[in-house]
Design an enzyme around this catalytic site. Structure first.
Site: not given
Length: 360
Positions: A52, A75, A170, A184, A196, A200, A207, A294, A302
């Site tokens: 606004e 607000c 990949w 991300r 992970t 990895d 990036r 990820e 889980s």
């Protein structure tokens, strides 16, 4: 033009704040006077002017007597910025059209009441569904007190996220990797399990696209994170939290803290691992409104088994590797009627890969 058409413009403006507005909502505003648009604005970044304010400052003429179209209720409280309702009243705007009421307990229709008590005509509910969809993360966070959780993984056509030896780089194409970096940037935090990190050694930063780095969260019950891990690099640009069941008195806890990571002790679940639900509650208390999971397979399983995920993004590459690591493990489902239903929002391609974006 109709109220709906002007609100569509405001929603398009609001979407420009994606990747930067969070944990605030994406909000757009359009000011119309005598059938002409005289001002436009959107919330560009958390802590900066609200939509606004930017629309009023953008106006090419006096806004008195105009109609303000805004995608979320203005607000009425002071936070990092002054109340928008005061500004609207002070500038003698005649009518305010709102897409959706604000679920923030500090607002929650108080902004509407404030405007109406000042004699301003208020119309609400114009493209409300579209507004709530755009800000699904914000509304979920405000209404449940828990982060909006997205589970994302890349798999082969036969449902494997890695070979039998654990190799996964990949599976997806460069276009899909760029899309993953975009995801991300849209989340407050990105989360992986210690498996992970060990397999990895991901960096977990943005990036390949423009956008801010999310908070990196590693679920590491036994504190096995190596000091050479990429998640312990560039901490000034991308901070890292390590969630563990260990106490601060543990020597490894102190050593990782000295390495620059911030550690968080979380009570264990029945299997002795970090309880994800309790972890997400702690993250919510730190104003983390969205989490992108990820991997790996254990964390994904889980999150799905405990009903913590709201969104599922699956990248499927046209490859078959046979025996390997499956994306989702045992969810304790023994009958098809108990399968977790998905509402598919869209299916699209990135290079040779097919991406499904769904809600649980």
């Amino acid at each position: 033009m109709t109220d709906e058409q002007y609100m569509h413009l405001a929603l398009k403006l609001a979407a420009k704040g994606r990747c930067y507005a969070s944990p605030n909502p994406m909000v757009g505003a359009v000011i119309v006077k005598n059938g002409r648009i005289i001002g436009r604005g959107y919330h560009q970044c958390c802590g900066q002017n609200h939509a606004e304010v930017n629309a009023i400052e953008d106006a090419k003429e006096n806004v008195a007597g105009s109609t303000l179209y805004v995608t979320l209720e203005p607000c009425c409280h002071s936070g990092k910025t002054p109340p928008c309702t005061d500004l609207i009243i002070r500038h003698n705007i005649r009518r305010v059209v709102i897409a959706a009421a604000d679920s923030n307990p500090l607002v929650s229709c108080r902004g509407i009441a404030c405007l109406e008590s000042a004699g301003i005509e208020v119309t609400r509910g114009v493209l409300e569904t579209e507004s709530r969809s755009l800000n699904e993360v914000f509304f979920h966070f405000m209404e449940t007190g828990m982060p909006f959780v997205t589970v994302k993984y890349a798999q082969t056509l036969d449902g494997r996220i890695a070979t039998a030896t654990g190799n996964s780089q990949w599976i997806s194409s460069p276009g899909s990797l760029k899309f993953a970096h975009r995801l991300r940037a849209e989340h407050d935090a990105v989360l992986v399990g210690i498996g992970t990190v060990l397999q990895d050694n991901p960096t977990l930063t943005v990036r390949l696209v423009r956008g801010r780095n999310p908070l990196r969260v590693v679920v590491d019950s036994g504190l096995a994170t190596p000091f050479t891990a990429n998640v312990l690099r560039n901490l000034s640009e991308a901070p890292t939290r390590i969630a563990t069941t260990k106490k601060p008195s543990d020597p490894r806890y102190r050593a990782l803290s000295e390495a620059g990571a911030r550690l968080m002790t979380v009570a264990p679940d029945r299997e002795g691992h970090v309880d994800l639900k309790k972890l997400f509650r702690k993250l919510a208390a730190e104003n983390i409104s969205s989490v992108l999971i990820e991997g790996g397979a254990g964390i994904i399983t889980s999150a799905l088994r405990e009903g913590l995920a709201r969104r599922l993004v699956v990248v499927t590459a046209p490859k078959i590797i046979g025996k390997g690591i499956e994306a989702v493990g045992d969810l304790n489902i023994r009958d098809l009627k108990d399968a977790k239903p998905l509402s598919v929002r869209k299916i699209f391609k990135k290079g040779p890969d097919v991406i499904m974006d769904a809600r649980l």
